[in-house]
Enzyme design. Sequence first.
Site, PDB file in Angstrom:
ATOM      1  CE  LYS A   1     -22.334  65.526 -12.807  1.00  0.00           C
ATOM      2  NZ  LYS A   1     -22.215  66.396 -11.626  1.00  0.00           N
TER       3      LYS A   1
HETATM    4  P1  NAD Z   1     -30.719  72.964 -14.325  1.00  0.00           P
HETATM    5  O1  NAD Z   1     -31.057  72.100 -15.474  1.00  0.00           O
HETATM    6  O2  NAD Z   1     -31.671  73.110 -13.192  1.00  0.00           O
HETATM    7  O3  NAD Z   1     -30.391  74.458 -14.836  1.00  0.00           O
HETATM    8  C1  NAD Z   1     -29.502  74.754 -15.873  1.00  0.00           C
HETATM    9  C2  NAD Z   1     -29.856  76.130 -16.408  1.00  0.00           C
HETATM   10  O4  NAD Z   1     -28.879  76.512 -17.384  1.00  0.00           O
HETATM   11  C3  NAD Z   1     -31.211  76.168 -17.132  1.00  0.00           C
HETATM   12  O5  NAD Z   1     -31.862  77.378 -16.787  1.00  0.00           O
HETATM   13  C4  NAD Z   1     -30.835  76.167 -18.593  1.00  0.00           C
HETATM   14  O6  NAD Z   1     -31.817  76.782 -19.407  1.00  0.00           O
HETATM   15  C5  NAD Z   1     -29.559  76.985 -18.528  1.00  0.00           C
HETATM   16  N1  NAD Z   1     -28.701  76.827 -19.700  1.00  0.00           N
HETATM   17  C6  NAD Z   1     -28.411  75.703 -20.387  1.00  0.00           C
HETATM   18  N2  NAD Z   1     -27.606  76.002 -21.401  1.00  0.00           N
HETATM   19  C7  NAD Z   1     -27.366  77.335 -21.337  1.00  0.00           C
HETATM   20  C8  NAD Z   1     -26.610  78.248 -22.106  1.00  0.00           C
HETATM   21  N3  NAD Z   1     -25.929  77.828 -23.163  1.00  0.00           N
HETATM   22  N4  NAD Z   1     -26.591  79.541 -21.737  1.00  0.00           N
HETATM   23  C9  NAD Z   1     -27.280  79.968 -20.658  1.00  0.00           C
HETATM   24  N5  NAD Z   1     -28.018  79.170 -19.903  1.00  0.00           N
HETATM   25  C10 NAD Z   1     -28.059  77.875 -20.233  1.00  0.00           C
HETATM   26  O7  NAD Z   1     -29.285  72.442 -13.818  1.00  0.00           O
HETATM   27  P2  NAD Z   1     -28.587  72.724 -12.414  1.00  0.00           P
HETATM   28  O8  NAD Z   1     -28.834  71.548 -11.551  1.00  0.00           O
HETATM   29  O9  NAD Z   1     -28.926  74.081 -11.935  1.00  0.00           O
HETATM   30  O10 NAD Z   1     -27.047  72.641 -12.840  1.00  0.00           O
HETATM   31  C11 NAD Z   1     -26.358  73.766 -13.373  1.00  0.00           C
HETATM   32  C12 NAD Z   1     -24.866  73.552 -13.244  1.00  0.00           C
HETATM   33  O11 NAD Z   1     -24.530  73.368 -11.868  1.00  0.00           O
HETATM   34  C13 NAD Z   1     -24.294  72.334 -13.976  1.00  0.00           C
HETATM   35  O12 NAD Z   1     -22.993  72.643 -14.415  1.00  0.00           O
HETATM   36  C14 NAD Z   1     -24.217  71.291 -12.881  1.00  0.00           C
HETATM   37  O13 NAD Z   1     -23.266  70.283 -13.174  1.00  0.00           O
HETATM   38  C15 NAD Z   1     -23.806  72.157 -11.724  1.00  0.00           C
HETATM   39  N6  NAD Z   1     -24.082  71.577 -10.408  1.00  0.00           N
HETATM   40  C16 NAD Z   1     -25.353  71.254 -10.039  1.00  0.00           C
HETATM   41  C17 NAD Z   1     -25.583  70.747  -8.773  1.00  0.00           C
HETATM   42  C18 NAD Z   1     -26.975  70.449  -8.264  1.00  0.00           C
HETATM   43  O14 NAD Z   1     -27.121  70.212  -7.077  1.00  0.00           O
HETATM   44  N7  NAD Z   1     -28.010  70.497  -9.088  1.00  0.00           N
HETATM   45  C19 NAD Z   1     -24.506  70.528  -7.898  1.00  0.00           C
HETATM   46  C20 NAD Z   1     -23.221  70.880  -8.296  1.00  0.00           C
HETATM   47  C21 NAD Z   1     -23.028  71.416  -9.561  1.00  0.00           C
END
Ligand code: NAD
Length: 418
Positions: A107
């Site tokens: 990461k």
């Molecule tokens: P992203 O930045 O596209 O979206 C994150 C969302 O969460 C945004 O809408 C943001 O405004 C919101 N957010 C942030 N803080 C918040 C809070 N305190 N309360 C409510 N909403 C909040 O990110 P993503 O890629 O969708 O990732 C989201 C999660 O999924 C993370 O934990 C990431 O590690 C995990 N993840 C992502 C992927 C991927 O392919 N992108 C894969 C596996 C896991």
Amino acid sequence: MEIYDHPTFRMACQQFDLVADHLEIPESDRARLKYPKRSMVVALPIKRDDGGSEVFSGYRVQHHLTLGPTKGGLRYHPEVALGEVAALAMWMSWKCALTGLPYGGAKGGIACDPHQLSAAEQERLTRRYTQEMIPFIGPQTDVMAPDLGTNEQIMAWMMDTYSMHMGYTVPSIVTGKPVGLGGSVGRREATGRGAGYLINRTMDVLGLVANQATAIVQGYGNVGSVAAFSLARYGVKVIAVSDVKGGLYNPNGLDLWSLEKHNAERRTVVGFPGAEPIPNDQLLVTPCDILVPAALERQITETNAANIRCRVLAEAANGPTTPEADAILEQRGDIFVIPDILCNAGGVVVSYFEWVQDLQSFFWTESEVVDKLFRILEGAFTQTLNLSRKQKISMRLAALSLGVRRVQEAKKTRGLFP
Ligand code: NAD
């Protein structure tokens, strides 16, 4: 290892220790499995648009290299820290092993608020970070992907920077790129779509009827929005969503297609006319059948775990539930948890497909990608569920046991060099 000390790293270690006890892993093997292989911390000076300059901190943690290159996302968020990144790298290792991918976990992140940076500043920061990482990354060493606060464009700049350095185009250096640059169709949707598939499987197991079920999604970003649409396509009514600025609630169901338009225009779900506002802490304890945390770590804690009112907790985010909250949920026994390393594994599975396609320069159709994705998720889900039932352990302990055991066995078979 004090350098990693951070609440999220302590949480990942606590989970690992529970699994290591369950698997009766000898003490002498534990440190080797637990601590990252190597970590990089870099200072990233960039020129700001106003003519000044600023230094940001960048991190990359590679957890283990036993099974192949390391793989994992790159996060842009103000609170990114070495210990947080180390915990996320550890979870990536167990996730890749659970789904049978030939990777160790990694990461990375930059402590910054991407919303406060212009596109040109984001580009300079991304290129500088990539340049600093060049000695430690490569298609056979470490492959990055999008995560919180990063996207396809960031991956495109990384790929370009690395390719300019090498003197030829290297698409396999990152995954989650635009399709036009060697990205895979279906990658952007993979994590949310995979979560949707696993929730649907869980509804089958529990006898929940999709078109009578309700869902709440915390974090309407890449993962959360696709998961919401995926659930809606299975017939589930999505009654609340949120982002960092606030939440929305409509007990009759949100019109996701109108919300999508609103979100694209305003870059937030807040202010959507078809619903009433709801604070994030209340959203998590609002009654529903399926609760999908899809934002940050440590959202379900000992303070709210007793008040969560759902039937399925689908962890689309990494590490949303603390071990203390886990203990409360286990004692309650009324919530089926799809643990993060299983629930959001769709992202790394399709990242793996993208890497394979790039290495072969031979690209697949979306239906091939989705079919292969669902097969892998189905296998991991069934193995986890069977182990959980056979040993009468939680889904989390079952998933982590499968992942940790595979890495432990690989290390044992390879031996300890020299
Ligand atoms: P992203 O930045 O596209 O979206 C994150 C969302 O969460 C945004 O809408 C943001 O405004 C919101 N957010 C942030 N803080 C918040 C809070 N305190 N309360 C409510 N909403 C909040 O990110 P993503 O890629 O969708 O990732 C989201 C999660 O999924 C993370 O934990 C990431 O590690 C995990 N993840 C992502 C992927 C991927 O392919 N992108 C894969 C596996 C896991």
